[in-house]
Design an enzyme around this catalytic site. Structure first.
Site, short mmCIF file in Angstrom:
data_model
loop_
_atom_site.label_atom_id
_atom_site.label_comp_id
_atom_site.label_asym_id
_atom_site.label_seq_id
_atom_site.Cartn_x
_atom_site.Cartn_y
_atom_site.Cartn_z
N ASP A 8 0.87 -1.16 0.00
CA ASP A 8 0.00 0.00 0.00
C ASP A 8 0.92 1.22 0.00
O ASP A 8 2.11 1.11 0.33
CB ASP A 8 -0.85 -0.06 1.28
CG ASP A 8 -1.69 1.17 1.47
OD1 ASP A 8 -2.42 1.51 0.53
OD2 ASP A 8 -1.61 1.78 2.55
N ASP A 10 -0.12 5.10 0.84
CA ASP A 10 -0.37 6.08 1.91
C ASP A 10 -0.42 5.37 3.25
O ASP A 10 -1.26 4.51 3.47
CB ASP A 10 -1.70 6.80 1.68
CG ASP A 10 -1.68 7.63 0.41
OD1 ASP A 10 -0.59 8.06 -0.01
OD2 ASP A 10 -2.76 7.85 -0.16
N SER A 115 -5.14 5.01 -4.28
CA SER A 115 -5.04 6.40 -4.72
C SER A 115 -4.90 6.54 -6.23
O SER A 115 -4.13 5.83 -6.87
CB SER A 115 -3.84 7.07 -4.06
OG SER A 115 -3.70 8.38 -4.58
N LYS A 116 -5.64 7.51 -6.78
CA LYS A 116 -5.51 7.84 -8.21
C LYS A 116 -4.33 8.78 -8.41
O LYS A 116 -4.01 9.16 -9.53
CB LYS A 116 -6.81 8.46 -8.71
CG LYS A 116 -7.93 7.44 -8.76
CD LYS A 116 -9.19 7.96 -9.41
CE LYS A 116 -10.15 6.79 -9.62
NZ LYS A 116 -11.51 7.18 -9.92
N ASN A 117 -3.69 9.18 -7.33
CA ASN A 117 -2.53 10.07 -7.41
C ASN A 117 -1.22 9.34 -7.08
O ASN A 117 -0.20 9.99 -6.83
CB ASN A 117 -2.70 11.25 -6.46
CG ASN A 117 -3.92 12.09 -6.82
OD1 ASN A 117 -3.99 12.61 -7.92
ND2 ASN A 117 -4.89 12.18 -5.92
N ASP A 169 -1.77 -0.34 6.02
CA ASP A 169 -1.99 0.40 7.28
C ASP A 169 -3.48 0.55 7.58
O ASP A 169 -3.83 1.07 8.64
CB ASP A 169 -1.37 1.80 7.21
CG ASP A 169 -2.13 2.69 6.23
OD1 ASP A 169 -2.33 2.25 5.08
OD2 ASP A 169 -2.54 3.80 6.62
P1 B16 Z 1 -6.92 9.72 -4.03
P2 B16 Z 1 -3.70 4.02 -0.03
C1 B16 Z 1 -5.63 5.87 -0.14
O1 B16 Z 1 -4.33 5.46 -0.43
C2 B16 Z 1 -5.68 6.79 1.08
O2 B16 Z 1 -5.30 6.08 2.24
C3 B16 Z 1 -7.07 7.30 1.27
O3 B16 Z 1 -7.15 8.16 2.37
C4 B16 Z 1 -7.51 8.04 -0.02
O4 B16 Z 1 -8.86 8.47 0.11
C5 B16 Z 1 -7.37 7.07 -1.19
O5 B16 Z 1 -6.04 6.61 -1.28
C6 B16 Z 1 -7.74 7.74 -2.50
O6 B16 Z 1 -6.80 8.72 -2.81
O7 B16 Z 1 -7.96 10.74 -3.69
O8 B16 Z 1 -5.53 10.28 -4.15
O9 B16 Z 1 -7.32 8.91 -5.26
O10 B16 Z 1 -3.61 4.00 1.45
O11 B16 Z 1 -4.60 2.95 -0.61
O12 B16 Z 1 -2.34 4.07 -0.73
MG MG Z 2 -2.90 3.15 3.27
#
Ligand code: B16
Ligand code: MG
Length: 219
Positions: A8, A10, A115-117, A169
């Site tokens: 993962d 974030d 995350s899409k980022n 996490d």
């Molecule tokens: P985005 P992970 C997740 O990343 C985040 O933990 C979560 O808080 C967030 O809403 C989600 O990505 C989407 O992110 O808005 O950037 O597409 O923990 O799966 O790496």
């Molecule tokens: Mg995470």
């Protein structure tokens, strides 16, 4: 036999939770919604659109889908702009060391993030070199706790789930790993990731030595 690792992003490789919090808080203040760190913690690992729904539920409010998309897009613009301040100094302590060690030992490594980022975050960290496969919010449609993102990573690595260890996490992330038949390592408190096969409070404790010691019959 463990041949691969799926991480993962974030909360495992880097801590973007604070940047997500600031962007959601700014939107919530503008909309007059209640939003604090306790609500923010519920957004860990879940998609952007699911996140805004959690915030609205918390405020006993509902909005039509088009408005939700517009507001989530606004939050995302704030979040993406804040990622410009991220640098290779922003790995969680221990994360880069573990990734380097896995590279040295020749393991296959994938990213499995909601995350899409994720690509932008990896670029800011200069972390692309550590990953053979990038699974992110664009790779699958069903998000955690569904196992799809980890199954995607394993398939691209040409490995079976039981040949991979997932690092997560989020409670929903450990649920997803288990649902897919993966071994799991949880990073964080017991009440969040205590259901993982192995748990550490921080990434700094998650060395390859500790992991091999715990899963000794699998290496
Ligand atoms: P985005 P992970 C997740 O990343 C985040 O933990 C979560 O808080 C967030 O809403 C989600 O990505 C989407 O992110 O808005 O950037 O597409 O923990 O799966 O790496
Ligand atoms: Mg995470």
């Amino acid at each position: 036999m463990i041949k691969g690792f799926i991480f993962d992003l974030d909360g495992v490789i880097t801590d973007t939770a604070e940047l997500h919090y600031e962007a959601w808080k700014s939107l919530a203040d503008e909309m007059g919604w209640d939003f604090d760190q306790v609500v923010n913690d519920k957004l860990r690992g879940i998609s952007r659109m699911d996140s805004i729904k959690v915030i609205l539920d918390h405020n006993n409010t509902s909005l039509d889908e088009d408005t939700l998309v517009k507001l989530a897009t606004k939050k995302n613009e704030l979040y993406v702009a804040s990622l410009d301040q991220m640098t290779p100094d922003n790995y969680l302590p221990g994360a880069r060391e573990l990734l380097t060690h896995l590279r040295t030992e020749g393991f296959n490594v994938a990213l499995g993030s909601a995350s899409k980022n994720a690509v932008k975050v990896l670029q800011q960290l200069n972390a692309n070199i550590y990953f053979d496969v990038i699974g992110d919010g664009h790779s699958v449609s069903k998000s955690k706790p569904e196992p799809d993102i980890f199954l995607y990573g394993a398939e691209k690595l040409k490995l079976q789930p039981e040949e991979c260890i997932v690092f997560e996490d989020a409670e929903s992330g450990i649920d997803a790993a288990k649902a897919g038949g993966f071994y799991s390592v949880g990073i964080g408190p017991k009440d969040r990731v205590g259901h993982a096969d192995l748990r550490f409070d921080t990434m700094g404790e998650a060395t390859l030595f500790e992991i091999k010691s715990h899963f000794k019959d699998l290496f």
